[in-house]
Design an enzyme around this catalytic site. Structure first.
Site, short mmCIF file in Angstrom:
data_model
loop_
_atom_site.label_atom_id
_atom_site.label_comp_id
_atom_site.label_asym_id
_atom_site.label_seq_id
_atom_site.Cartn_x
_atom_site.Cartn_y
_atom_site.Cartn_z
N GLU A 106 0.54 5.67 12.39
CA GLU A 106 -0.90 5.34 12.51
C GLU A 106 -0.92 3.56 12.97
OE1 GLU A 106 -3.70 7.25 10.05
OE2 GLU A 106 -4.65 5.47 9.89
N ASP A 107 0.02 2.90 12.33
CA ASP A 107 -0.33 1.26 12.42
C ASP A 107 0.87 0.49 13.07
OD1 ASP A 107 -2.73 1.91 11.06
OD2 ASP A 107 -1.91 1.35 9.10
N ASP A 135 -3.25 8.48 -1.43
CA ASP A 135 -3.68 7.32 -0.41
C ASP A 135 -4.97 7.01 -0.70
OD1 ASP A 135 -3.72 5.63 1.86
OD2 ASP A 135 -4.37 7.39 3.16
N HIS A 148 0.82 -1.21 -0.06
CA HIS A 148 -0.27 0.20 -0.26
C HIS A 148 0.99 1.29 -0.05
CE1 HIS A 148 -2.93 3.05 1.09
NE2 HIS A 148 -2.35 3.30 2.09
N ASP A 152 1.72 5.42 6.78
CA ASP A 152 1.08 4.77 7.62
C ASP A 152 1.82 4.11 8.93
OD1 ASP A 152 -1.78 5.10 6.95
OD2 ASP A 152 -1.52 3.56 5.40
P1 NDP Z 1 -12.03 1.50 7.63
O1 NDP Z 1 -13.41 1.57 6.95
O2 NDP Z 1 -11.42 2.89 7.90
O3 NDP Z 1 -11.28 0.69 6.43
C1 NDP Z 1 -10.85 1.27 5.44
C2 NDP Z 1 -9.16 1.25 5.52
O4 NDP Z 1 -8.82 0.37 5.70
C3 NDP Z 1 -8.54 2.08 4.40
O5 NDP Z 1 -8.53 3.35 4.60
C4 NDP Z 1 -7.20 1.52 4.57
O6 NDP Z 1 -6.48 2.40 5.17
C5 NDP Z 1 -7.44 0.25 4.93
N1 NDP Z 1 -7.35 -0.89 4.17
C6 NDP Z 1 -6.82 -1.93 4.27
N2 NDP Z 1 -7.00 -3.04 3.25
C7 NDP Z 1 -7.69 -2.44 2.32
C8 NDP Z 1 -8.18 -2.81 1.20
N3 NDP Z 1 -7.91 -4.15 0.74
N4 NDP Z 1 -8.92 -1.72 0.38
C9 NDP Z 1 -9.14 -0.94 0.87
N5 NDP Z 1 -8.74 -0.24 2.33
C10 NDP Z 1 -7.95 -1.15 2.88
O7 NDP Z 1 -11.93 0.57 8.86
P2 NDP Z 1 -12.45 0.67 10.28
O8 NDP Z 1 -11.96 -0.48 10.95
O9 NDP Z 1 -11.98 2.03 10.80
O10 NDP Z 1 -13.86 0.87 10.11
C11 NDP Z 1 -14.75 1.38 10.79
C12 NDP Z 1 -15.77 2.20 9.94
O11 NDP Z 1 -16.58 1.41 9.29
C13 NDP Z 1 -16.87 2.80 10.75
O12 NDP Z 1 -16.79 4.42 10.49
C14 NDP Z 1 -18.06 2.21 10.79
O13 NDP Z 1 -19.24 3.15 10.57
C15 NDP Z 1 -17.85 1.27 9.56
N6 NDP Z 1 -18.56 0.38 9.46
C16 NDP Z 1 -19.40 -0.03 8.52
C17 NDP Z 1 -20.07 -1.21 8.32
C18 NDP Z 1 -21.17 -1.41 7.41
O14 NDP Z 1 -21.52 -2.55 6.92
N7 NDP Z 1 -21.71 -0.38 6.64
C19 NDP Z 1 -19.63 -2.22 9.21
C20 NDP Z 1 -18.66 -1.80 10.33
C21 NDP Z 1 -18.15 -0.83 10.36
P3 NDP Z 1 -4.92 2.76 5.41
O15 NDP Z 1 -4.61 3.55 4.18
O16 NDP Z 1 -4.71 3.29 6.52
O17 NDP Z 1 -4.26 1.35 5.14
ZN ZN Z 2 -2.83 4.54 3.86
#
Ligand code: NDP
Ligand code: ZN
Length: 179
Positions: free
Chosen positions: A66-67, A123, A36, A63
């Site tokens: 953050e991670d 990003d 990523h 990241d």
């Molecule tokens: P996110 O929704 O923020 O997850 C997306 C993040 O995961 C991306 O920004 C990226 O961040 C990372 N990522 C890792 N692998 C992938 C991939 N293959 N494709 C895309 N992104 C990837 O995760 P959270 O755990 O923070 O989720 C919580 C949120 O989701 C809450 O706001 C909640 O409201 C919502 N939610 C919704 C549900 C629904 O069914 N509608 C169910 C559960 C939660 P990075 O760039 O940092 O790697």
């Molecule tokens: Zn990222």
């Protein structure tokens, strides 16, 4: 000089790879996480035509704090204040609940620096492409849609930064009926 720049970039990608070594992306194949940040830096050099090394390094590191256990002090020590300052701007506070973190990303987008906006655009573009190609395990269609909507709200605040990335994001939003 060119040899120094190459060395700086490799030092940076090596640092990020070591920091993220135990992490995987959320897709079913459990892609190594480092794909990523490398992909984000690659969008900046190959698509957005960015050559500012601090922006590229910040993309590679975006990241780590953050991670992983990486600190901003460590980033400054190894890569200097400019890189550190960009990474600060693109780092979410993981102590906050996810809803609040997402609201803050939307709120802070338009007031971030040009350099941070570039990293944020790349990003989001990389994450939206991942969502299309390697959708996270157990994500419902509704959740995927929600993420596209959230991203659009963030990138709306990043407009006027880089035409190429903004046009490519718009193409994606069009396919989701968000434009
Ligand atoms: P996110 O929704 O923020 O997850 C997306 C993040 O995961 C991306 O920004 C990226 O961040 C990372 N990522 C890792 N692998 C992938 C991939 N293959 N494709 C895309 N992104 C990837 O995760 P959270 O755990 O923070 O989720 C919580 C949120 O989701 C809450 O706001 C909640 O409201 C919502 N939610 C919704 C549900 C629904 O069914 N509608 C169910 C559960 C939660 P990075 O760039 O940092 O790697
Ligand atoms: Zn990222």
């Amino acid at each position: 000089l060119q040899a120094d720049l190459v060395r700086e970039v490799i030092r940076c990608v090596n640092f990020a790879a070591i920091k993220h070594r135990k992490q995987r992306r959320k897709d079913a194949e459990e892609t190594p996480y480092i794909n990523h940040p490398i992909g984000v830096a690659h969008i900046l050099t190959e698509e957005a035509n960015i050559s500012d090394i601090a922006v590229i390094q910040a993309a590679l590191l975006h990241d780590t704090v953050e991670d992983t256990d990486t600190t901003f002090e460590e980033i400054e020590e190894h890569f200097g204040t400019k890189v550190r300052d960009i990474v600060v701007e693109v780092t979410d506070d993981k102590k906050l609940p996810s809803k609040e973190r997402k609201a803050l990303q939307i709120k802070h987008a338009s007031s971030s620096s040009y350099e941070a906006k570039l990293v944020k655009l790349a990003d989001k573009l990389n994450n939206l492409r991942d969502l299309e190609n390697c959708t996270p395990k157990y994500w419902s269609k509704a959740r995927v849609e929600e993420y596209f909507k959230f991203s659009k709200q963030v990138t709306d605040g990043l407009k006027g930064t880089n035409t190429v990335m903004e046009e490519k994001l718009d193409e994606i939003y069009k396919t989701r009926n968000l434009l």
